[in-house]
Design a protein around this motif. Structure first.
Motif, mmCIF file in Angstrom:
data_model
loop_
_atom_site.group_PDB
_atom_site.id
_atom_site.type_symbol
_atom_site.label_atom_id
_atom_site.label_comp_id
_atom_site.label_asym_id
_atom_site.label_seq_id
_atom_site.Cartn_x
_atom_site.Cartn_y
_atom_site.Cartn_z
ATOM 1 N N GLN A 1 0.915 -1.352 -0.093
ATOM 2 C CA GLN A 1 0.066 -0.093 -0.061
ATOM 3 C C GLN A 1 0.721 1.203 -0.079
ATOM 4 O OE1 GLN A 1 -3.533 0.341 -0.137
ATOM 5 N NE2 GLN A 1 -3.111 2.542 -0.506
ATOM 6 N N LYS A 2 1.787 1.112 0.687
ATOM 7 C CA LYS A 2 2.595 2.442 0.951
ATOM 8 C C LYS A 2 3.408 2.589 -0.516
ATOM 9 C CE LYS A 2 6.756 4.120 3.477
ATOM 10 N NZ LYS A 2 7.730 3.920 4.462
ATOM 11 N N ILE A 3 4.012 1.645 -1.043
ATOM 12 C CA ILE A 3 4.415 1.532 -2.423
ATOM 13 C C ILE A 3 3.674 2.148 -3.480
ATOM 14 C CG2 ILE A 3 5.801 0.439 -4.253
ATOM 15 C CD1 ILE A 3 6.942 -1.389 -2.085
ATOM 16 N N ILE B 1 19.198 -4.145 16.709
ATOM 17 C CA ILE B 1 19.810 -3.682 15.481
ATOM 18 C C ILE B 1 19.805 -4.719 14.457
ATOM 19 C CG2 ILE B 1 22.073 -4.177 16.243
ATOM 20 C CD1 ILE B 1 21.031 -0.928 14.418
ATOM 21 N N LEU B 2 19.942 -6.055 14.887
ATOM 22 C CA LEU B 2 19.843 -6.858 14.056
ATOM 23 C C LEU B 2 18.571 -7.218 13.418
ATOM 24 C CD1 LEU B 2 22.427 -9.503 15.385
ATOM 25 C CD2 LEU B 2 22.582 -8.299 13.221
ATOM 26 N N GLY B 3 17.586 -7.157 14.221
ATOM 27 C CA GLY B 3 16.060 -7.351 13.910
ATOM 28 C C GLY B 3 15.956 -6.020 12.936
ATOM 29 N N MET B 4 16.280 -4.792 13.109
ATOM 30 C CA MET B 4 16.099 -3.476 12.248
ATOM 31 C C MET B 4 16.734 -3.908 11.192
ATOM 32 S SD MET B 4 17.125 0.299 12.924
ATOM 33 C CE MET B 4 16.364 0.089 14.595
ATOM 34 N N ALA B 5 17.905 -4.836 10.964
ATOM 35 C CA ALA B 5 18.774 -4.979 9.533
ATOM 36 C C ALA B 5 17.777 -6.028 8.887
ATOM 37 C CB ALA B 5 19.934 -5.552 9.791
ATOM 38 N N LEU B 6 17.315 -6.911 9.447
ATOM 39 C CA LEU B 6 16.379 -8.055 8.725
ATOM 40 C C LEU B 6 15.091 -7.440 8.022
ATOM 41 C CD1 LEU B 6 16.445 -11.169 11.048
ATOM 42 C CD2 LEU B 6 17.268 -11.117 8.511
ATOM 43 N N LYS B 7 14.556 -6.425 9.045
ATOM 44 C CA LYS B 7 13.195 -5.893 8.307
ATOM 45 C C LYS B 7 13.457 -4.710 7.147
ATOM 46 C CE LYS B 7 10.672 -6.740 12.553
ATOM 47 N NZ LYS B 7 9.824 -6.264 13.759
ATOM 48 N N SER B 8 14.738 -4.085 7.423
ATOM 49 C CA SER B 8 15.037 -3.266 6.411
ATOM 50 C C SER B 8 15.254 -3.972 5.159
ATOM 51 C CB SER B 8 16.235 -2.395 6.795
ATOM 52 O OG SER B 8 15.959 -1.577 7.917
ATOM 53 N N LEU B 9 15.916 -4.998 5.170
ATOM 54 C CA LEU B 9 16.467 -5.724 3.838
ATOM 55 C C LEU B 9 15.130 -6.387 3.242
ATOM 56 C CD1 LEU B 9 19.633 -7.516 4.968
ATOM 57 C CD2 LEU B 9 19.335 -5.699 3.184
ATOM 58 N N GLN B 10 14.076 -6.785 4.247
ATOM 59 C CA GLN B 10 12.833 -7.238 3.551
ATOM 60 C C GLN B 10 11.856 -6.329 2.998
ATOM 61 O OE1 GLN B 10 10.651 -10.198 6.293
ATOM 62 N NE2 GLN B 10 12.238 -9.551 7.672
ATOM 63 N N GLU B 11 12.152 -4.903 3.630
ATOM 64 C CA GLU B 11 11.443 -3.813 2.628
ATOM 65 C C GLU B 11 12.028 -3.559 1.401
ATOM 66 O OE1 GLU B 11 9.829 -1.250 6.610
ATOM 67 O OE2 GLU B 11 11.836 -1.361 6.223
ATOM 68 N N ILE B 12 13.402 -3.546 1.545
ATOM 69 C CA ILE B 12 14.134 -3.325 0.064
ATOM 70 C C ILE B 12 13.956 -4.586 -1.016
ATOM 71 C CG2 ILE B 12 16.575 -3.548 -0.916
ATOM 72 C CD1 ILE B 12 17.555 -2.160 1.765
ATOM 73 N N ALA B 13 13.762 -5.622 -0.257
ATOM 74 C CA ALA B 13 13.148 -6.703 -1.355
ATOM 75 C C ALA B 13 11.814 -6.483 -2.224
ATOM 76 C CB ALA B 13 12.994 -8.071 -0.383
ATOM 77 N N ILE B 14 11.043 -6.031 -1.160
ATOM 78 C CA ILE B 14 9.413 -5.963 -1.627
ATOM 79 C C ILE B 14 9.723 -4.635 -2.586
ATOM 80 C CG2 ILE B 14 7.167 -5.082 -1.103
ATOM 81 C CD1 ILE B 14 7.356 -6.503 1.663
ATOM 82 N N ILE B 15 10.333 -3.666 -2.204
ATOM 83 C CA ILE B 15 10.386 -2.332 -2.976
ATOM 84 C C ILE B 15 10.818 -2.799 -4.652
ATOM 85 C CG2 ILE B 15 11.797 -0.323 -3.696
ATOM 86 C CD1 ILE B 15 11.682 0.292 -0.677
ATOM 87 N N HIS B 16 11.839 -3.974 -4.563
ATOM 88 C CA HIS B 16 12.335 -4.174 -5.742
ATOM 89 C C HIS B 16 11.263 -5.586 -6.390
ATOM 90 C CE1 HIS B 16 15.611 -2.125 -4.361
ATOM 91 N NE2 HIS B 16 15.898 -1.769 -5.623
ATOM 92 N N THR C 1 0.115 -6.762 -6.032
ATOM 93 C CA THR C 1 0.761 -7.606 -5.425
ATOM 94 C C THR C 1 2.231 -7.466 -5.622
ATOM 95 O OG1 THR C 1 1.011 -9.068 -7.658
ATOM 96 C CG2 THR C 1 -1.029 -9.482 -6.018
ATOM 97 N N ILE C 2 3.080 -8.301 -4.769
ATOM 98 C CA ILE C 2 4.526 -8.140 -4.753
ATOM 99 C C ILE C 2 5.076 -7.922 -6.186
ATOM 100 C CG2 ILE C 2 6.689 -8.756 -4.231
ATOM 101 C CD1 ILE C 2 5.644 -9.189 -1.404
ATOM 102 N N PRO C 3 4.771 -9.160 -7.003
ATOM 103 C CA PRO C 3 5.308 -9.092 -8.543
ATOM 104 C C PRO C 3 4.752 -7.973 -9.169
ATOM 105 C CG PRO C 3 4.156 -11.158 -7.779
ATOM 106 C CD PRO C 3 4.032 -10.284 -6.603
ATOM 107 N N ASP C 4 3.523 -7.421 -9.026
ATOM 108 C CA ASP C 4 3.226 -6.159 -9.369
ATOM 109 C C ASP C 4 4.225 -4.881 -9.470
ATOM 110 O OD1 ASP C 4 0.842 -7.322 -10.663
ATOM 111 O OD2 ASP C 4 -0.446 -6.502 -8.822
ATOM 112 N N ILE C 5 4.784 -4.970 -8.219
ATOM 113 C CA ILE C 5 5.953 -3.920 -7.946
ATOM 114 C C ILE C 5 7.279 -4.041 -8.950
ATOM 115 C CG2 ILE C 5 7.319 -2.972 -6.073
ATOM 116 C CD1 ILE C 5 5.604 -3.937 -4.081
ATOM 117 N N GLY C 6 7.318 -5.331 -9.316
ATOM 118 C CA GLY C 6 8.357 -5.434 -10.003
ATOM 119 C C GLY C 6 8.402 -4.828 -11.525
ATOM 120 N N LYS C 7 7.144 -4.285 -12.001
ATOM 121 C CA LYS C 7 6.834 -3.904 -13.048
ATOM 122 C C LYS C 7 7.048 -2.308 -13.082
ATOM 123 C CE LYS C 7 3.460 -7.554 -13.955
ATOM 124 N NZ LYS C 7 1.986 -7.822 -14.340
ATOM 125 N N MET C 8 7.044 -1.719 -12.063
ATOM 126 C CA MET C 8 7.118 -0.476 -11.845
ATOM 127 C C MET C 8 8.537 0.375 -12.379
ATOM 128 S SD MET C 8 7.353 0.809 -7.819
ATOM 129 C CE MET C 8 8.842 0.420 -6.835
#
Length: 275
Positions: free
Chosen positions: A76-78, A138-153, A89-96
């Protein structure tokens, strides 16, 4: 629509970044030495906490556990912030457009670095006893940040292959030059082989290696963070640098994957026209 020329330019930027990854700076290598002494001085309750944390985070690869983020809110944010609105869906994001991915990634990185800085300062305030809180957070933050980066792509962190990729991003950001080259080769092979039945025991060991590497990488910065009050400065600095490096690594490596996939899409379109 992304053009071949635009994608080539961005790919060259990523390749230049990869060449600049020359491993740890000299002072960071020295920084690991006092932590070996610190490890012997650390109270048993902190050591026990670290042991529990390793086992808990190790399960991330297998199930995601509590570290999986809410992908629907991220979608929704993206959709709200992207120029490409046909996103459900997440695959739709890959088309932007790739430019949208770059803009969203930069904003995410800025927000997470700011949050990590505040968090490091707050836990640094209490010295030794808040250090046990700082490391898992900080490690939890790292994991969640990388998941968000994955979704953005356009990649789904619910996929076990993506969780392995995320762990490899963590490894890459702290590896020396030989380790970085090895991980890049592993990631290239992973992209070609979509079989999810990899040896999870070796991947779990890889996660434990990541955890202890980051614990050691804190080095003298965390040593100074053990000093109450003064630890605020060092805690903020250490956490800011850590999340900055991790998000940069995730952004570059996920962007590289998406660029190659967009190249493939262009080739498929061109071939269909010829036929």
């Amino acid at each position: 629509m992304d053009t071949r020329e635009q994608l080539t330019t961005h790919l060259q930027e990523i390749e230049a970044w990869e060449k600049d990854q020359k491993g740890l700076w000299f002072w960071e290598k020295l920084g690991r030495l006092p932590f070996k002494l610190l490890d012997k001085m650390t109270p048993s309750f902190i050591q026990d906490k670290i042991g529990v944390l390793v086992a808990e985070l190790g399960s991330y690869i297998q199930t995601g556990g509590k570290y999986l983020i809410n992908e629907q809110s991220m979608i929704q944010k993206i959709r709200n912030e992207s120029s490409y609105k046909d996103i459900h869906t997440i695959p739709d994001i890959g088309k932007m457009p790739l430019e949208d991915m770059i803009t969203l990634s930069k904003k995410l990185q800025k927000d997470r670095v700011k949050l990590a800085t505040v968090q490091g300062a707050s836990t640094g305030f209490g010295g030794l006893f808040t250090l046990v809180i700082d490391i898992p957070v900080i490690l939890g933050m790292a994991l969640k940040s990388l998941q968000e980066i994955a979704i953005i792509h356009g990649y789904d962190p619910n996929d076990i292959q993506e969780r392995i990729f995320i762990v490899k991003c963590l490894q890459f950001s702290s590896a020396d030059i030989v380790g970085k080259e090895s991980i890049l080769n592993e990631l290239s092979s992973m992209n070609e082989n979509k079989d999810a039945s990899e040896n999870m025991i070796s991947q779990l060991k890889g996660w434990q290696e990541v955890f202890f590497t980051y614990r050691d990488q804190f080095g003298w910065k965390k040593l100074f963070q053990m000093v109450p009050i003064a630890g605020m400065i060092f805690g903020a600095y250490a956490n800011k640098g850590m999340i900055q490096d991790i998000t940069e690594t995730g952004i570059m490596l996920y962007r590289k994957r998406r660029i190659y996939e967009k190249f493939n899409e262009i080739e498929q379109r061109e071939n269909s026209v010829i036929e």
